[in-house]
Structures are given as C-alpha cells and as structure tokens.
Design a protein around this motif. Structure first.
Motif, PDB file in Angstrom:
ATOM      1  N   GLY A 294       0.781  -1.231   0.000  1.00 40.06           N
ATOM      2  CA  GLY A 294       0.000   0.000   0.000  1.00 40.06           C
ATOM      3  C   GLY A 294       0.809   1.274   0.000  1.00 40.06           C
ATOM      4  N   MET A 295       2.119   1.172  -0.050  1.00 38.60           N
ATOM      5  CA  MET A 295       2.954   2.381  -0.082  1.00 38.60           C
ATOM      6  C   MET A 295       2.825   3.070  -1.429  1.00 38.60           C
ATOM      7  N   ASP A 296       2.772   4.387  -1.411  1.00 38.48           N
ATOM      8  CA  ASP A 296       2.717   5.158  -2.651  1.00 38.48           C
ATOM      9  C   ASP A 296       3.972   4.866  -3.484  1.00 38.48           C
ATOM     10  N   PRO A 297       3.826   4.659  -4.793  1.00 37.60           N
ATOM     11  CA  PRO A 297       4.992   4.335  -5.632  1.00 37.60           C
ATOM     12  C   PRO A 297       6.122   5.360  -5.531  1.00 37.60           C
ATOM     13  N   SER A 298       5.777   6.651  -5.427  1.00 37.57           N
ATOM     14  CA  SER A 298       6.827   7.661  -5.333  1.00 37.57           C
ATOM     15  C   SER A 298       7.617   7.520  -4.031  1.00 37.57           C
ATOM     16  N   LEU A 299       6.938   7.196  -2.938  1.00 31.17           N
ATOM     17  CA  LEU A 299       7.622   6.978  -1.667  1.00 31.17           C
ATOM     18  C   LEU A 299       8.445   5.695  -1.695  1.00 31.17           C
ATOM     19  N   ALA A 300       7.934   4.684  -2.406  1.00 33.87           N
ATOM     20  CA  ALA A 300       8.687   3.441  -2.538  1.00 33.87           C
ATOM     21  C   ALA A 300       9.985   3.670  -3.318  1.00 33.87           C
ATOM     22  N   ARG A 301       9.905   4.502  -4.367  1.00 32.69           N
ATOM     23  CA  ARG A 301      11.116   4.824  -5.127  1.00 32.69           C
ATOM     24  C   ARG A 301      12.111   5.601  -4.265  1.00 32.69           C
ATOM     25  N   LEU A 302      11.588   6.502  -3.436  1.00 33.72           N
ATOM     26  CA  LEU A 302      12.469   7.263  -2.550  1.00 33.72           C
ATOM     27  C   LEU A 302      13.150   6.336  -1.545  1.00 33.72           C
ATOM     28  N   THR A 303      12.412   5.336  -1.054  1.00 36.73           N
ATOM     29  CA  THR A 303      12.999   4.363  -0.130  1.00 36.73           C
ATOM     30  C   THR A 303      14.125   3.588  -0.802  1.00 36.73           C
ATOM     31  N   ILE A 304      13.906   3.199  -2.056  1.00 41.36           N
ATOM     32  CA  ILE A 304      14.948   2.491  -2.802  1.00 41.36           C
ATOM     33  C   ILE A 304      16.157   3.403  -3.020  1.00 41.36           C
ATOM     34  N   ALA A 305      15.890   4.690  -3.274  1.00 40.99           N
ATOM     35  CA  ALA A 305      16.992   5.635  -3.458  1.00 40.99           C
ATOM     36  C   ALA A 305      17.832   5.739  -2.197  1.00 40.99           C
ATOM     37  N   ARG A 306      17.165   5.806  -1.042  1.00 39.66           N
ATOM     38  CA  ARG A 306      17.894   5.862   0.229  1.00 39.66           C
ATOM     39  C   ARG A 306      18.665   4.565   0.480  1.00 39.66           C
ATOM     40  N   GLN A 307      18.056   3.446   0.108  1.00 42.01           N
ATOM     41  CA  GLN A 307      18.732   2.166   0.268  1.00 42.01           C
ATOM     42  C   GLN A 307      19.975   2.097  -0.623  1.00 42.01           C
ATOM     43  N   LEU A 308      19.839   2.578  -1.845  1.00 45.42           N
ATOM     44  CA  LEU A 308      20.983   2.614  -2.759  1.00 45.42           C
ATOM     45  C   LEU A 308      22.104   3.496  -2.202  1.00 45.42           C
ATOM     46  N   ALA A 309      21.715   4.645  -1.639  1.00 36.08           N
ATOM     47  CA  ALA A 309      22.707   5.558  -1.083  1.00 36.08           C
ATOM     48  C   ALA A 309      23.441   4.912   0.088  1.00 36.08           C
ATOM     49  N   ALA A 310      22.696   4.227   0.970  1.00 40.36           N
ATOM     50  CA  ALA A 310      23.317   3.585   2.128  1.00 40.36           C
ATOM     51  C   ALA A 310      24.264   2.467   1.706  1.00 40.36           C
ATOM     52  N   ILE A 311      23.852   1.678   0.726  1.00 38.54           N
ATOM     53  CA  ILE A 311      24.695   0.578   0.261  1.00 38.54           C
ATOM     54  C   ILE A 311      25.932   1.103  -0.453  1.00 38.54           C
ATOM     55  N   THR A 312      25.760   2.154  -1.235  1.00 37.19           N
ATOM     56  CA  THR A 312      26.910   2.750  -1.924  1.00 37.19           C
ATOM     57  C   THR A 312      27.931   3.256  -0.923  1.00 37.19           C
ATOM     58  N   LEU A 313      27.461   3.900   0.145  1.00 38.45           N
ATOM     59  CA  LEU A 313      28.366   4.386   1.180  1.00 38.45           C
ATOM     60  C   LEU A 313      29.087   3.228   1.863  1.00 38.45           C
ATOM     61  N   ALA A 314      28.365   2.135   2.106  1.00 43.18           N
ATOM     62  CA  ALA A 314      28.978   0.967   2.743  1.00 43.18           C
ATOM     63  C   ALA A 314      30.050   0.345   1.847  1.00 43.18           C
TER      64      ALA A 314
END
Length: 333
Positions: A294-314
């Motif tokens: 039920g998450m809005d697609p735009s918020l889901a994309r933002l979550t993936i963006a944050r996940q990508l940023a965290a993994i890239t930093l790691a």
C-alpha cells in the motif's frame, strides 16, 4: 616562540589582513592586492607559530594552496556559521579582525581542504555537467520555437541532423527560421564536445581506487559513479578547531544526499538510479513488496533511493564490491 592569528577578508581585487598576537592584541593590519606573491611576502615576515583563517569562497582553494606551506595551520571556515560577522559595524578590516578573534577563540567551523587528489576529476565533472546543461537548454529553446507556432515536435526527431532542413521549412517567419538555424548549429557543436568531455571524465575516474567498487552497485553507470566520486567529499562537520588546532570531529557524521541538506547532483544520481532499480535488478523485489503493501509508488522509489545511497556508502567505506548480503538489513527494516 611568538604566536600570531591572521584573519583575511578576501575579495577579487584586494585582501584585508588583521594580525593578532597570542594575547589577542592587534599587531598589524593591512590591505594588499589579491595575488600570490603579495600574500607570500606578507606572511613570510611573521616569525613564529602562525595560524591563518579566511572564509570558504571562490578563491579559497587557490589561497589555501598558497598559504599552507608558509604557516603552522590554515583554517578555511564556513561563512554560514560566522554569526559574529553579522553583528556590529561591518567593513573589510572589521571582518578580518573578527575572523582572527574567532580563530584565536577556537570558534570557527572548518571546511576541509586537505585532499587535492580529486581536484582534476572535480573540474572534469563540472565541465561535463555544464556541457550537458548547455545542450539541454539549446534543445528546449529549439522546441519552444516550434511549440510557439503550434507545430508538433514531440520526441527526438527534431534534433536529428539529417532532418534539420525539413524542420526549418515548417517555419514561415524568416526571423524564427534564422534563430532555429543558429540553435541547430549550437547543438551540432555541443554534442561532440559533450561526448569528448564524458570520455575524458570517465578515463580520469578509472584511475581512482573506488571506481571498480562503486561500479559494482546495481544501476550505477560510469557517469553516475564519476559524479559521485567528485561530489561526495568531506563535509565541514568532519573537522573542528580546538584550541587553535584543526582536528577531526568526534561527532557522528550525518548522512547527506537525500535530506534537506542535500547536494543536488548527488540526489539526482541516486533518484535516477532508483527509477531504474524499481523495474529490474535486485532492488525490484523490495519495491514491488512495498507497493503491494500500500505504499505510494513515489515513496517506494524514494525508499529504494535511500537504500541505494546507504549501500553505496557501505561499499565505498569497506573498499569491496557489492554483494546481495548487503541488502538484507535494509529489506528487513
């Protein structure tokens, strides 16, 4: 040994300099021409421990490289934190003296200027980004001419060099046709420049140790990785001045990029990568699961963006390539 605290108020044509001694007493004040030899000559007359500060700005890199070999310490300070400069009388000499006093009291927020290894890459990335921006503006102006005359011009057919004459024939006004012709000429010149700039930029990025690690992160291409390495440097919060000595801050570093303190290019890189990651690759399952819940697609994309940023930093910090095990903590959360 004598100690001096030097505040510099730097401008394009002149530099106002105020020197305080260890007790905070005014020793010297001068206005010199902005130039390497004048700065070197002035600082060489100070014998002892010399601490220098000036604000981050257009000429900060140049001035830091000149001053650093001549003095004990250089503090390039963040002007956004210098509240004292906004109070009381304001002129170049007063600002320089306030900077010297803040330096002596250890009340400055330093901007990191220690590593020059990425300077070439930074310049090449700026060059490429400017050429991309210039190309985009020319393309938009070209389409605006046709749209302003109700001529359909969707897609990229309008930009093809072999169709240029056909598009120009649709413009009946001589002035509009001539303007469009100049824009086509600009576009023809910018495209090969942008291509060459990209090749040189990526070639320089491949010399960096982090390049193969970051390239292993899904949906990050060579251009995105190059931009990341040029943009993500040390923040002003990484270092602080304590008793006149610059040292690394002990406070935890806040993640930057997708919050209100974001860097625009950094945000663009991760959100573009997230858009692709939502449709293919190892991040697609997480995106689909969030949307199904039920998450809005735009918020889901933002979550993936944050996940990508965290993994890239790691990946960057560990100095190792991406593997799916890095995704488990984020997916569980």
């Amino acid at each position: 040994m004598k100690t001096y605290y030097v505040g510099m108020d730097v401008h394009r044509a002149s530099i106002s300099i105020v020197v305080l001694n260890g007790a905070g007493k005014l020793v010297m004040q001068s206005v010199i021409e902005t130039g390497a030899e004048r700065v070197r000559g002035y600082l060489k007359q100070l014998r002892g421990k010399v601490y220098v500060t000036f604000e981050e700005g257009t000429q900060a890199n140049w001035l830091h490289d000149i001053v650093r070999p001549l003095v004990t310490e250089v503090v390039v300070c963040d002007p956004r934190h210098n509240k004292l400069l906004n109070s009381g009388n304001k002129n170049d000499r007063v600002d320089a003296q306030k900077l010297a006093e803040l330096l002596r009291n250890g009340a400055l927020k330093a901007v990191y200027h220690g590593d020059n290894g990425m300077r070439t890459l930074k310049e090449l990335v700026r060059n490429y980004d400017c050429l991309v921006g210039d190309t985009t503006r020319v393309m938009l102006r070209l389409k605006a001419i046709f749209r302003g005359r109700a001529i359909p011009c969707a897609g990229h057919d309008i930009y093809r060099s072999d169709r240029r004459a056909q598009w120009l024939e649709q413009l009946r006004e001589p002035g509009a046709r001539q303007r469009a012709s100049f824009l086509y000429a600009q576009l023809a010149a910018l495209k090969p420049l942008r291509h060459d700039a990209k090749l040189v930029m990526v070639k320089e990025a491949r010399r960096q140790a982090a390049y193969p690690w970051l390239m292993s992160v899904p949906q990050l291409g060579s251009v995105s990785v190059t931009q990341l390495m040029a943009v993500v440097t040390r923040t002003s919060a990484d270092h602080e001045v304590v008793n006149g000595v610059l040292r690394r801050s002990r406070r935890p570093i806040a993640t930057r990029g997708l919050n209100r303190n974001h860097n625009h290019l950094l945000k663009k890189v991760f959100k573009s990568a997230a858009t692709s990651a939502c449709h293919s690759g190892p991040f697609k399952a997480g995106y689909d699961a969030r949307v199904a819940q039920g998450m809005d697609p735009s918020l889901a994309r933002l979550t993936i963006a944050r996940q990508l940023a965290a993994i890239t930093l790691a990946v960057w910090k560990r100095g190792e390539k991406f593997n799916k095990q890095m995704m488990k903590p984020q997916i569980a959360a």
